[in-house]
Design an enzyme around this catalytic site. Structure first.
Site, PDB file in Angstrom:
ATOM      1  N   LYS A  65       0.784  -1.047  -0.038  1.00 15.97           N
ATOM      2  CA  LYS A  65       0.084   0.001  -0.099  1.00 15.97           C
ATOM      3  C   LYS A  65       0.770   1.312  -0.192  1.00 15.97           C
ATOM      4  CE  LYS A  65      -3.339   0.101   3.057  1.00 15.97           C
ATOM      5  NZ  LYS A  65      -4.362   0.419   4.036  1.00 15.97           N
ATOM      6  N   CYS A  93       2.694  17.199  -6.912  1.00 10.67           N
ATOM      7  CA  CYS A  93       2.060  17.433  -8.050  1.00 10.67           C
ATOM      8  C   CYS A  93       3.188  18.258  -9.040  1.00 10.67           C
ATOM      9  CB  CYS A  93       0.788  18.420  -8.010  1.00 10.67           C
ATOM     10  SG  CYS A  93      -0.032  18.584  -9.778  1.00 10.67           S
ATOM     11  N   HIS A  97      -1.134  15.729 -14.563  1.00  6.50           N
ATOM     12  CA  HIS A  97      -2.817  15.651 -14.485  1.00  6.50           C
ATOM     13  C   HIS A  97      -3.118  16.327 -16.007  1.00  6.50           C
ATOM     14  CE1 HIS A  97      -2.381  19.316 -12.214  1.00  6.50           C
ATOM     15  NE2 HIS A  97      -3.370  19.745 -12.746  1.00  6.50           N
TER      16      HIS A  97
END
Length: 118
Positions: A65, A93, A97
């Site tokens: 995980k 980030c 995206h």
């Protein structure tokens, strides 16, 4: 000794159900088309409801995980975290995206954590 009447099957009444050759030539193709249509619809609905694609394709694949934890005090005034799993700087980030959204039609964006303005 066993009673022989127990081993015999009762006679069944003859059926009055009959199919003509014309009815059979229509019923057989209709049954085939209906079965094929049912199969195709079930395949389409089965794929729509259950997609088994992975979200995480490359980050920490050796872990069972992926978990990242940060102390609020260490964040500073603002932190921007990846939610698309495409960032080369994960968990932060890097704007990946935008390409992901363009390619897939998705609308994912980053998680932005910042201190309240005083």
């Amino acid at each position: 000794m066993a009673n022989p009447s127990l081993h015999t099957l009762p006679s069944l009444p003859s059926s009055q159900f009959r199919i003509s050759k014309e009815q059979l030539t229509i019923a057989a193709p209709v049954a085939v088309v209906a079965a094929l249509g049912g199969f195709l619809v079930s395949q389409y609905l089965g794929r729509r409801g259950c997609k088994k694609a992975l979200v995480n394709a490359s980050v920490s694949k050796d872990s069972s995980k992926v978990v990242h934890s940060f102390d609020m005090e260490d964040i500073g005034t603002k932190a921007v975290y990846c939610r698309c799993w495409k960032s080369k700087n994960f968990p932060f980030c890097d704007g990946a995206h935008a390409k992901h959204n363009e390619e897939t039609g998705d609308n994912v964006g980053p998680l932005i954590i910042k201190k309240k303005d005083a």
